[in-house]
Design an enzyme around this catalytic site. Structure first.
Site, mmCIF file in Angstrom:
data_model
loop_
_atom_site.group_PDB
_atom_site.id
_atom_site.type_symbol
_atom_site.label_atom_id
_atom_site.label_comp_id
_atom_site.label_asym_id
_atom_site.label_seq_id
_atom_site.Cartn_x
_atom_site.Cartn_y
_atom_site.Cartn_z
ATOM 1 N N GLU A 226 2.726 -8.593 -0.894
ATOM 2 C CA GLU A 226 2.901 -8.661 -2.194
ATOM 3 C C GLU A 226 1.631 -9.150 -3.041
ATOM 4 O O GLU A 226 1.922 -10.314 -3.900
ATOM 5 C CB GLU A 226 4.110 -9.357 -2.663
ATOM 6 N N GLU B 197 9.425 -3.207 1.822
ATOM 7 C CA GLU B 197 10.558 -3.967 1.284
ATOM 8 C C GLU B 197 11.576 -3.079 0.049
ATOM 9 O O GLU B 197 10.887 -2.756 -0.734
ATOM 10 C CB GLU B 197 10.189 -5.437 0.640
#
Length: 650
Positions: free
Chosen positions: A170, A289
């Protein structure tokens, strides 16, 4: 027993928007995130409540085929020992470092058919992504990040259980796709990917997005709009997979969740941020995810739209789009753990009971069922090694020139040419050397001692049908003398109806007959197992390149079924200009190319229209009549250079 080709064997690569296995078969990863190693606990969560292998068995049983394992830089350097483990339930984990615990998980995953994606989640141990939003900070600089990856790549080199590196979790905030070198995530991914490939060229390299590109904001790691103009390019091609993260309304009420009809509007949102990469065939996408407690109605509507996208319906019209990956887009659900505050887990709070509602939805995006995949390491002094079910790889930490490897029936035999030490192995399919050479025993013909004797007139005269004498000679002299085993007992039997009736599929019986009678009788071996195998799609699926298995099939079944014994290699070569240039009239090379590459690449076996080629040219009809093989050979030798065509003229 050597395992036959199964989806998911070997190391993975990319082909267009597909992830493919070592044989070129498209696969879909259906992974689950098992977090904890990235936290101050230093171990996957749940080990205080259950046995680690029992949980991994449950993952496999519930349909997951891979694990995405988050870790921190600190867990790799030994300063952060694993904690929160009940050693009564997990006595074999006592005293292990973080890396040693990772080794155990990787080893057992291979035994049960799970693949591993390593995810560098953060530098300093803790929760969530790096606070800086970048892949580095003052405590853990970029050089350490790359060094960690190089260490892991070397540690698991040659182990097909570990399939890839998710470079960093991320990137967000200051992270950019291009621009300032200090924040350019795209450039950093290329640096880390190249460093990994220098020591381990087999891994997939998973690259997440950023959160903002040219003023358009999205989830952390989820914005991959920059790929359109600036894709990640690595020294070893066909290894990049883009891995966005994408969460629901319950995690944060983003503006795109506020429309009335999410089924109609969300497909375009997904497509703009990351779906176009797969839709346009740029590269594969693995959604790294996504998860939800499924308590918000918008979450459910969004998940249904997302499953359609993952199944190749990018425009949301209810049908799979042309050109979508045949196996579907890959994914990794967040999370296995019930202690994820945002999404909960596949398991309930008791760490045992699965959430059937989540599993029911994930059943619409099933992954490929992978066989077991172990890595064994050859001892320098030789000895016996045994694999098991599924694909097993033997790593020999020497260059390939230092060893001679052959397949003896269903077993491996390797001799160290320097020391003479002999290594034998059962149920081992692949051998990999330190110089990168990889030998798939399933693609080798068996070299049994009597076949070795039958290949050499002097040995047949000296030893007759004495298999032990042949084996001793092969080990003591044959390897060093460079003697090959050219005689194939099963192909010999398959060439003669009386031998099929007398011996069935016994290669030793075939070799014995040839030594005692066949050589003197002038019997030839006319049956070509590779050509027989190449001629039948069902046999390719069952046996892959195992010509020994193909010959046995013909003896036991194919002859009685009236199966054709020949693959038209001339038409195959003539139908592909690159093969004409590469092989000319070498028909055996054409057959081998079809078995090893062409079938997996989706090439047409009979792409050349020999009948039309004859119709096009009166001189060829006068010369060859209706002989289509002669026409195909003419095209290879002359017609290609003369720019003749098998397409209708005029």
């Amino acid at each position: 027993m050597l395992s036959r080709q199964q989806p998911g064997d070997g190391f993975f690569s990319t082909r267009g928007n597909e992830i493919v296995d070592a044989a070129g078969i498209p696969v879909r990863l259906s992974a689950v995130n098992w977090f904890g190693m990235e936290t101050v606990r230093g171990a996957p969560d749940g080990l205080q409540a259950r046995n680690w292998q029992e949980m991994m068995d449950q993952m496999k049983a519930l349909g997951f085929n891979a694990l995405r394992l988050p870790f921190s830089s600190e867990v790799l350097d030994g300063r952060l020992p694993p904690t929160d483990i009940d050693y009564g339930r997990n006595p074999d984990l006592a005293g292990l470092s973080g890396v040693q615990l990772l080794d155990r998980i990787v080893g057992y995953a291979g035994e049960i058919g799970l693949r591993i994606i390593l995810d560098r989640h953060r530098g300093t141990a803790g929760d969530g992504p790096n606070g800086s939003g970048l892949w580095y900070d003052n405590t853990h600089p970029e050089a350490e990040w790359i060094a960690d990856w190089v260490m892991l790549a070397g540690r698991y080199r040659g182990n097909p259980t570990v399939i890839g590196a998710d470079l960093h979790n991320e990137p967000h905030s200051r992270a950019s796709w291009g621009g300032d070198p200090a924040t350019d995530w795209h450039a950093a991914a290329e640096r880390a990917g190249a460093a990994i490939q220098a020591v381990n060229p087999d891994w997939l390299i998973l690259v997440e997005g950023v959160d903002r590109h040219e003023g358009d904001s999205y989830w952390w790691g989820g914005n991959l709009q920059g790929v359109a103009e600036r894709p990640v390019v690595l020294p070893v091609g066909n290894k990049v997979v883009y891995s966005p993260h994408d969460y629901p309304n319950s995690v944060f009420a983003q503006p795109w969740f506020q429309s009335g009809d999410l089924a109609a509007t969300l497909p375009a949102v997904f497509d703009r941020q990351w779906g176009y990469i797969a839709r346009e065939g740029i590269a594969p996408v693995l959604l790294g995810e996504f998860g939800s407690r499924l308590q918000d109605p918008k979450d459910l509507a969004r998940l249904l739209a997302l499953t359609r996208t993952l199944n190749g319906d990018h425009d949301g019209d209810g049908t799979r789009d042309a050109g979508a990956p045949s196996a579907g887009l890959s994914w990794a659900w967040w999370s296995w753990n019930p202690n994820s505050g945002d999404t909960g887990g596949i398991l309930g709070d008791n760490w045992i009971t699965p959430d059937q509602g989540k599993l029911d939805i994930l059943a619409f995006i099933p992954g490929t069922d992978f066989a077991a995949s172990r890595l064994l390491v050859a001892p320098p002094q030789g000895g016996d090694l045994h694999g098991g079910a599924g694909l097993d790889t033997l790593r020999i930490d020497q260059g390939s020139s230092a060893r001679h490897v052959l397949r003896d029936g269903e077993s491996l035999l390797a001799r160290n040419l320097g020391t003479g030490a002999t290594l034998s192995g059962a149920a081992i399919e692949v051998v990999q050397f330190a110089d990168g050479v990889r030998i798939d025993l399933r693609a080798l013909s068996s070299e049994r001692p009597l076949e070795y004797v039958a290949s050499h007139a002097d040995l047949a005269a000296a030893f007759g049908a004495d298999a032990l004498a042949g084996s001793v000679h092969r080990l003591q002299h044959g390897f060093a003398e460079g003697r090959a085993t050219s005689f194939d007992g099963l192909a010999y039997i398959a060439s003669h109806a009386d031998l099929i009736a007398a011996f069935g599929a016994s290669e030793d019986a075939g070799a014995t007959h040839y030594i005692r009678h066949g050589r003197a009788e002038g019997r030839a071996t006319s049956f070509d197992p590779a050509s027989y195998l190449a001629a039948h799609e069902d046999l390719l699926g069952a046996f892959w390149q195992d010509t020994e298995a193909a010959a046995a099939h013909y003896i036991r079944f194919g002859r009685n079924e009236g199966r054709a014994t020949g693959f038209d290699a001339a038409r195959y070569i003539a139908g592909h200009d690159d093969l004409v240039d590469a092989f000319g009239t070498d028909l055996r090379a054409g057959t081998r190319h079809w078995l090893a590459h062409g079938h997996a690449e989706g090439r047409e076996a009979a792409a050349f229209d020999a009948a039309q080629y004859l119709r096009n040219y009166a001189d060829l009809r006068a010369a060859f009549g209706a002989d289509e093989q002669a026409a195909a050979l003419h095209y290879i030798i002359h017609g290609h250079a003369e720019q003749r065509s098998d397409a209708p003229l005029g």
